[in-house]
Scaffold this active site. Structure first.
Site, short mmCIF file in Angstrom:
data_model
loop_
_atom_site.label_atom_id
_atom_site.label_comp_id
_atom_site.label_asym_id
_atom_site.label_seq_id
_atom_site.Cartn_x
_atom_site.Cartn_y
_atom_site.Cartn_z
N GLY A 290 -68.06 -18.95 -48.60
CA GLY A 290 -69.39 -18.53 -49.04
C GLY A 290 -69.61 -17.04 -48.90
O GLY A 290 -68.75 -16.30 -48.41
N SER A 405 -78.23 -18.75 -38.64
CA SER A 405 -79.51 -19.38 -38.96
C SER A 405 -80.26 -18.54 -39.99
O SER A 405 -79.68 -17.70 -40.67
CB SER A 405 -80.33 -19.57 -37.68
OG SER A 405 -81.47 -20.37 -37.95
N LYS A 408 -86.17 -18.49 -42.31
CA LYS A 408 -86.98 -19.60 -42.80
C LYS A 408 -87.15 -20.70 -41.76
O LYS A 408 -87.89 -21.66 -41.96
CB LYS A 408 -86.35 -20.16 -44.08
CG LYS A 408 -86.39 -19.16 -45.23
CD LYS A 408 -85.63 -19.63 -46.43
CE LYS A 408 -85.75 -18.62 -47.57
NZ LYS A 408 -85.19 -17.29 -47.24
N SER A 450 -75.85 -12.12 -52.21
CA SER A 450 -75.39 -13.48 -51.93
C SER A 450 -75.68 -14.36 -53.14
O SER A 450 -76.47 -14.02 -54.02
CB SER A 450 -76.10 -14.04 -50.70
OG SER A 450 -77.47 -14.24 -50.96
N GLU A 541 -91.68 -22.87 -50.83
CA GLU A 541 -91.64 -21.43 -50.63
C GLU A 541 -92.83 -20.93 -49.82
O GLU A 541 -93.93 -21.47 -49.88
CB GLU A 541 -91.62 -20.69 -51.97
CG GLU A 541 -90.26 -20.64 -52.62
CD GLU A 541 -90.24 -19.69 -53.80
OE1 GLU A 541 -89.19 -19.06 -54.02
OE2 GLU A 541 -91.25 -19.58 -54.52
#
Length: 599
Positions: A290, A405, A408, A450, A541
């Site tokens: 990733g 982490s 969020k 990302s 969100e």
């Protein structure tokens, strides 16, 4: 003209200059010195011709690109001419037992003027011819920021390379000693960066090129803001060291990207401390294919671990990072592992086989709206996957376990954030009972570039002509580059003592609507040409992200840009029971959000 034809032409020109310069020099002296006979002059001329071609070969005068001649080439001419004159002078002394000092001095001067002039005329002729050929081509009026070495080289390149389609008009520099100085092509320094806006209007500038590659991010932002006019494109010159070494051409200008403006100054890591923990040890990275996982692999590799275990679920991404690392030809052993962190048996099998010393757990589902529709998958990957990996690290006595982490996880209104907070709690809880392993979590916000970042999405929307979609005009987010985030994660792991929730300093939050408008301008469009459309907040969100709750904040940095918090744990916390409750619930989303926000 080919190389062979150019060689023959230069040979003929030099031969004519050298052959007749002795006679011309003699006739200049003739009224005063008449003792040199014609046989002596002819012999001198022949000696000079031979010695000139010998030294022209030594100093490589016939195989240079004279259309780009500079001081270095003129020095080579001076060396060759001086050596040939001295050789001729000595031979004449031996042959004729008389001095030729005045004649040799005049001949030396004529050689410098005529041979040097012939070479420079080559450059002038090329400039005139190419200039006429390109006179019909539209050149963009350009302002150069920086009148140092980089700026001077860049201006010369613009003048010599019409294909750049840039006409240097004026320069600015903050150095007071360079004001009113004239650079190549008559380009003058007319002020400092504070005058950029005025000069853009005065000279109808269409491009601003920053020729100070070592600028700090703050200074780059300042110059960009001053240059940010409609129809004005802002570009950066490559690093001058790369240009001088030949790795990059000076005309390979780079557009100012939003990543340049949002990025920050690099952090100086405690390299010795990290190297002590990493060198010659076994490191396992989950989610190694990733965005964050692969960058952790790159950064860790710099500290020479003995073994790097690349664990991921997707074979293509693991193959890609493996191939990249193998090209480095280091002594590190890279082991690709295809495994799903949800598969407890497989994860324990991997830990049993390789017994890693340090584990960086980056594998996770991170997309907020998608996880709102798939809460069970979020629980399985983010909670169960973390539990499996952390417990394997404890069971097989890894020295450290670092959970990646998210901001969020603070006051989460969404499933993704809630699962990340539970993952943190699992890590904290295990740290209390695991004797041989130090477990920590590191929180940070959005990373530039990302796969889930809004920036690639905006870029694609702009390429397609818009509109650029923003969920809410009030929406703000923190941003950090992937390399910086990865380096700080490694640093946090190195200083961890156990149970901490480290928080990375994300700088100032950025309004997403301002980010969209900046990207439109950076792409060369006016705001009126690309619409910014407000679509409404998506499921899960938040308008504003937080990095720590009020009761978690420790104001003192434990390292530059790294803060520490220690969120309280519920004494009755039982991860096994919690996971069972989540998976058996009829409403997983409500169950997990109620639990996290209650805690």
């Amino acid at each position: 003209m080919g190389a062979k034809e150019r060689y023959i032409l230069l040979l003929i020109i030099d031969s004519l200059i050298v052959t007749f310069s002795v006679f011309i020099g003699y006739y200049i002296l003739a009224p005063f010195f008449l003792q040199y006979t014609m046989p002596v002059l002819i012999t001198t001329s022949i000696i000079l011709l031979v010695s000139h071609h010998v030294f022209a070969y030594v100093f490589n005068l016939y195989h240079r690109a004279w259309e780009y001649a500079s001081v270095r080439e003129l020095i080579s001419i001076a060396q060759a001419v001086t050596a040939s004159i001295i050789a001729t002078y000595i031979l004449n002394m031996l042959l004729f037992q008389t001095t030729f000092t005045r004649l040799m001095i005049i001949t030396w001067m004529m050689h410098l003027i005529l041979i040097g002039g012939s070479r420079l005329s080559w450059r002038v002729a090329r400039h005139q011819l190419v200039g006429k050929q390109s006179s019909d081509q539209e050149k963009l009026r350009t302002l150069i920021v920086g009148a140092g070495k980089g700026g001077s080289i860049l201006i010369k390149q613009m003048l010599d390379t019409p294909t750049m389609h840039m006409l240097p008009v004026v320069a600015v520099d903050d150095d007071s000693t360079k004001q009113r100085m004239e650079l190549a092509g008559g380009v003058k320094v007319e002020g400092t960066r504070a005058d950029i806006e005025k000069l853009i209007k005065k000279y109808d500038i269409r491009k601003v090129v920053i020729a100070i590659p070592s600028l700090s991010k703050t200074e780059l932002n300042e110059i960009y803001e001053l240059s940010n006019h409609e129809s004005v494109e802002v570009m950066i010159m490559p690093n001058i060291d790369d240009v001088m070494s030949g790795r990059i051409k000076v005309n390979e200008l780079k557009k100012v990207e939003v990543e340049d403006l949002l990025g920050r100054e690099p952090v100086e890591l405690d390299s010795e401390g990290i190297e002590d923990q990493v060198r010659d040890h076994k490191i396992l990275v989950t989610g190694a294919g990733g965005s964050i996982g692969s960058e952790i692999v790159r950064q860790i590799a710099k500290f020479q671990p003995r073994q790097l275990i690349l664990l991921g679920h997707g074979e293509n991404s693991i193959y890609t990072i493996l191939e990249e690392m193998l090209l480095l030809n280091s002594n590190i052993e890279y082991i690709p592992i295809i495994a799903d962190v949800q598969d407890r048996e497989r994860i324990f099998e991997v830990f049993e086989a390789y017994r890693p010393d340090i584990v960086y757990h980056a594998a996770a589902h991170k997309h907020v709206p998608l996880m709102e529709y798939n809460p069970k998958e979020a629980v399985k990957n983010n909670i169960i996957g973390t539990k499996n990996t952390a417990e394997a690290a404890c069971s097989l006595e890894s020295k450290k376990f670092v959970l990646i982490s998210s901001d969020k996880a603070v006051n989460p209104p969404n499933v993704m954030g809630a699962t990340k907070r539970v993952a943190e709690m699992i890590v904290q809880n295990l740290n209390e009972t695991c004797e041989k392993t130090t477990l920590v979590a590191v929180r940070f916000g959005n990373v530039l570039g990302s796969r889930g970042s809004v920036i690639p999405k905006f870029r694609k929307q702009i390429e397609n002509g818009g509109p650029v979609t923003v969920t809410d005009e009030r929406m703000t987010r923190y941003f950090m580059t992937i390399p910086e985030a990865s380096r700080l994660v490694i640093q946090a792991g190195a200083i961890a003592e156990g149970g901490e929730v480290f928080v990375l300093d994300m700088g100032e939050p950025v309004k997403i609507v301002d980010l969209a408008k900046n990207m439109i301008r950076l792409s060369g469009f006016k705001e009126a040409e690309i619409d910014v459309k407000v679509t409404g907040i998506r499921p899960g969100e938040k308008l504003y992200e937080e990095l720590l709750n009020k009761n978690e904040i420790h104001s003192t940095q434990v390292f530059e840009k790294i803060y520490m918090g220690k969120a309280p744990l519920d004494a009755k916390f039982d991860s096994n029971e919690l996971v069972r409750n989540f998976l058996s619930s009829q409403d997983i989303k409500k169950e997990i959000l109620d639990f996290v926000n209650k805690v």
